[in-house]
Design a protein around this motif. Sequence first.
Motif, PDB file in Angstrom:
ATOM      1  N   SER A   1       0.681  -1.069   0.011  1.00  0.00           N
ATOM      2  CA  SER A   1      -0.320  -0.304   0.350  1.00  0.00           C
ATOM      3  C   SER A   1       0.625   1.232  -0.484  1.00  0.00           C
ATOM      4  O   SER A   1       0.302   1.760  -0.156  1.00  0.00           O
ATOM      5  CB  SER A   1      -0.711  -0.020   1.054  1.00  0.00           C
ATOM      6  OG  SER A   1       0.094   0.346   2.366  1.00  0.00           O
ATOM      7  N   GLY A   2       1.993   0.718   0.025  1.00  0.00           N
ATOM      8  CA  GLY A   2       3.231   2.215   0.214  1.00  0.00           C
ATOM      9  C   GLY A   2       3.288   2.578   1.769  1.00  0.00           C
ATOM     10  O   GLY A   2       3.319   4.647   1.744  1.00  0.00           O
ATOM     11  N   LYS A   3       2.014   2.900   2.878  1.00  0.00           N
ATOM     12  CA  LYS A   3       1.914   3.314   4.460  1.00  0.00           C
ATOM     13  C   LYS A   3       2.846   2.672   4.892  1.00  0.00           C
ATOM     14  O   LYS A   3       2.777   1.255   5.088  1.00  0.00           O
ATOM     15  CB  LYS A   3       0.420   3.721   4.038  1.00  0.00           C
ATOM     16  CG  LYS A   3      -0.524   4.519   3.369  1.00  0.00           C
ATOM     17  CD  LYS A   3      -1.907   4.013   3.825  1.00  0.00           C
ATOM     18  CE  LYS A   3      -2.712   5.404   3.218  1.00  0.00           C
ATOM     19  NZ  LYS A   3      -4.464   4.762   3.347  1.00  0.00           N
ATOM     20  N   PRO A   4       3.245   3.159   5.451  1.00  0.00           N
ATOM     21  CA  PRO A   4       4.220   2.201   6.559  1.00  0.00           C
ATOM     22  C   PRO A   4       3.171   1.546   7.674  1.00  0.00           C
ATOM     23  O   PRO A   4       2.429   2.196   8.872  1.00  0.00           O
ATOM     24  CB  PRO A   4       5.216   3.258   7.116  1.00  0.00           C
ATOM     25  CG  PRO A   4       4.093   4.795   7.435  1.00  0.00           C
ATOM     26  CD  PRO A   4       4.097   4.858   6.276  1.00  0.00           C
ATOM     27  N   THR A   5       3.719   0.586   8.434  1.00  0.00           N
ATOM     28  CA  THR A   5       2.366  -0.229   9.054  1.00  0.00           C
ATOM     29  C   THR A   5       3.257  -0.740   9.766  1.00  0.00           C
ATOM     30  O   THR A   5       4.627  -1.067   9.947  1.00  0.00           O
ATOM     31  CB  THR A   5       1.558  -1.647   9.007  1.00  0.00           C
ATOM     32  OG1 THR A   5       2.772  -2.453   7.877  1.00  0.00           O
ATOM     33  CG2 THR A   5       0.861  -0.426   7.821  1.00  0.00           C
ATOM     34  N   ILE A   6       2.961  -0.851  11.411  1.00  0.00           N
ATOM     35  CA  ILE A   6       4.180  -2.208  12.150  1.00  0.00           C
ATOM     36  C   ILE A   6       2.978  -3.726  12.537  1.00  0.00           C
ATOM     37  O   ILE A   6       1.313  -3.406  12.244  1.00  0.00           O
ATOM     38  CB  ILE A   6       3.950  -1.228  14.255  1.00  0.00           C
ATOM     39  CG1 ILE A   6       4.657  -0.829  13.652  1.00  0.00           C
ATOM     40  CG2 ILE A   6       4.697  -2.477  15.167  1.00  0.00           C
ATOM     41  CD1 ILE A   6       4.791   0.659  14.507  1.00  0.00           C
ATOM     42  N   VAL A   7       3.801  -4.716  12.793  1.00  0.00           N
ATOM     43  CA  VAL A   7       2.740  -5.470  12.059  1.00  0.00           C
ATOM     44  C   VAL A   7       2.638  -6.791  13.582  1.00  0.00           C
ATOM     45  O   VAL A   7       4.182  -6.517  14.393  1.00  0.00           O
ATOM     46  CB  VAL A   7       3.706  -6.795  11.354  1.00  0.00           C
ATOM     47  CG1 VAL A   7       2.757  -8.556  11.260  1.00  0.00           C
ATOM     48  CG2 VAL A   7       3.556  -5.999  10.040  1.00  0.00           C
TER      49      VAL A   7
END
Length: 290
Positions: free
Chosen positions: A134-140
């Motif tokens: 998606s191009g958005k930074p995420t934390i998993v």
Amino acid sequence: MNKPLFMHIVDRLSNEVLYFREKKDGLGRISLSPLQKCTAAIRVLAYGSAADAVDEYLRLGEITTRLCVENFVEGIIYLFGDEYLRRPTRADLQRLIDVGEYRGFPGMIGSIYCMHWEWKNCPTAWKGQYSRGSGKPTIVLEAVASYDLWIWHAFFGPPEYHMAYYLTDGIYPKWTTFIQSIPLPQGPQAVIFFQRQEAVRKDVERAFGVLQARFAIVKNSALFWDKVKIGKIMRACIILHNMTVENERDGYTQYDVPEFQQGEENRSSHVDLTYSTDIPINIATRWVFG
């Protein structure tokens, strides 16, 4: 979360965490009460609102509310983490295995899945390593959940692979401890397995859905800059979720657990804790960032 459970949390925090104790300033005026501080923190977690959104309701400023949230999540982890983010006991394991056998999967102890939490204020220099398609930074967050929506945080390691397993989707490696679905089932037996595996594997997705519904802060974009603080917020929300599950479990569980405990002669799977508990780093990691 019902009122008695919340008041139990307030009582423990006010008695055992210095920040939540009522104090007096130099003029003898009483400081903010533990109830004000805990209510501000739980509203931010539950509604995912900005820190200044509780100003009129609780008479707390933005900076004070942030301090309440930070101290609240640290207090929850300190006071309740050992009980509500614990390894499964022998009794827990046998109960999970019994329910798995009843549902048609002997040896199954839970479902594993990932949840992505968007990190709005991710530092620019880190965005590449925290971004996906998606191009958005995420934390998993990768977690295991059982049929009753309880989220487990620690697992056992390779020696258990021949004894127990998790239901997963296709993104996980081809390990014997992960039982994946059949992408294109051929024949009636494969179709039945596919349908039942997909139905049972939804436990962990249901747990994530309930977690996000209870605590909108983990559903909305993370507004904190500090990755450690974000991790503490996630851990505290899971602890509070498990506390609520324990408090309300009898009201919605689909299985009568005592009926599995009537006798061991009908079981096809048993818990054996005599094996080694050495855990490799990639399995022992509780939180997966990036």
